[in-house]
Design a protein around this motif. Sequence first.
Motif, PDB file in Angstrom:
ATOM      1  N   HIS A 177       6.822   1.953   4.581  1.00 50.75           N
ATOM      2  CA  HIS A 177       6.203   1.345   5.938  1.00 50.75           C
ATOM      3  C   HIS A 177       6.962   1.856   7.117  1.00 50.75           C
ATOM      4  O   HIS A 177       8.175   1.975   6.958  1.00 50.75           O
TER       5      HIS A 177
ATOM      6  N   GLN B 187       3.896  -7.203   3.605  1.00 50.66           N
ATOM      7  CA  GLN B 187       3.182  -6.122   3.217  1.00 50.66           C
ATOM      8  C   GLN B 187       2.131  -5.875   4.607  1.00 50.66           C
ATOM      9  O   GLN B 187       1.862  -4.884   5.151  1.00 50.66           O
ATOM     10  N   VAL B 188       1.544  -7.003   4.859  1.00 55.45           N
ATOM     11  CA  VAL B 188       0.793  -6.889   6.120  1.00 55.45           C
ATOM     12  C   VAL B 188       1.372  -6.486   7.505  1.00 55.45           C
ATOM     13  O   VAL B 188       0.783  -5.499   7.942  1.00 55.45           O
ATOM     14  N   VAL B 189       2.515  -6.850   7.678  1.00 57.70           N
ATOM     15  CA  VAL B 189       3.168  -6.330   8.746  1.00 57.70           C
ATOM     16  C   VAL B 189       3.513  -4.764   8.548  1.00 57.70           C
ATOM     17  O   VAL B 189       3.460  -4.055   9.594  1.00 57.70           O
TER      18      VAL B 189
ATOM     19  N   LEU C 124       1.810  -2.650   6.925  1.00 58.83           N
ATOM     20  CA  LEU C 124       0.575  -1.872   7.076  1.00 58.83           C
ATOM     21  C   LEU C 124       0.214  -1.903   8.805  1.00 58.83           C
ATOM     22  O   LEU C 124      -0.271  -0.751   8.990  1.00 58.83           O
ATOM     23  N   LEU C 125       0.577  -2.971   9.490  1.00 54.61           N
ATOM     24  CA  LEU C 125       0.206  -3.079  10.641  1.00 54.61           C
ATOM     25  C   LEU C 125       0.986  -2.069  11.673  1.00 54.61           C
ATOM     26  O   LEU C 125       0.700  -1.413  12.554  1.00 54.61           O
ATOM     27  N   SER C 126       2.438  -1.916  11.148  1.00 53.36           N
ATOM     28  CA  SER C 126       3.255  -1.253  11.927  1.00 53.36           C
ATOM     29  C   SER C 126       2.814   0.249  11.535  1.00 53.36           C
ATOM     30  O   SER C 126       2.922   1.184  12.504  1.00 53.36           O
ATOM     31  N   ASP C 127       2.425   0.652  10.255  1.00 51.50           N
ATOM     32  CA  ASP C 127       1.618   1.969  10.074  1.00 51.50           C
ATOM     33  C   ASP C 127       0.656   2.294  11.021  1.00 51.50           C
ATOM     34  O   ASP C 127       0.655   3.439  11.478  1.00 51.50           O
ATOM     35  N   GLY C 128      -0.212   1.247  11.255  1.00 55.11           N
ATOM     36  CA  GLY C 128      -1.371   1.517  12.057  1.00 55.11           C
ATOM     37  C   GLY C 128      -1.001   1.840  13.343  1.00 55.11           C
ATOM     38  O   GLY C 128      -1.549   2.560  14.252  1.00 55.11           O
ATOM     39  N   LEU C 129       0.249   0.999  14.060  1.00 55.67           N
ATOM     40  CA  LEU C 129       0.537   1.260  15.272  1.00 55.67           C
ATOM     41  C   LEU C 129       1.324   2.603  15.437  1.00 55.67           C
ATOM     42  O   LEU C 129       0.859   3.165  16.449  1.00 55.67           O
TER      43      LEU C 129
END
Length: 152
Positions: A41, A48-50, A52-57
């Motif tokens: 990521h 894992q949540v962070v 995925l958030l970083s990928d979204g950003l």
Amino acid sequence: MAVPSTQSGLRPSVLAAGLIGVAAMAAVDEVVFHQILGWHHFYDRATQVVGLLSDGLLHAAELVALTGGFFWFADLRRRGALVPFAAWGGFLLGAGVFQLFDGLVDHKVLRVHQIRYGVDLLPYDLAWNIAAALLLLAGALVTWRAARRGGG
């Protein structure tokens, strides 16, 4: 359509297409390495949540850059100031800049992620950074040739 002058169109053509190149390479990185292969990521030093958030950003930032770059590109074209050959050079330079920044700063200096985990990193790092250098070299050559040809 007016013939662009080197003075008015070369640099903006390189910069607009460079922004598109940065965004396109970020998209390739995200889609191929983050989503399809699932190797990492953007930020892997947390949950894992962070990640995925970083990928979204990252995805949001690349879309903003892509949109802005294409609006700038379209405006240059509309005004007759676009230098297509220089724009190709800018695109390659932008892609190479993203790749090299990611390979050196993100992977080695900040260590926010690695290309892949659980493997010897040297071949991956070499391939990643050599690809970046080749993109930068190709972009510099195309841009230099555009400037020597008077922007055309």
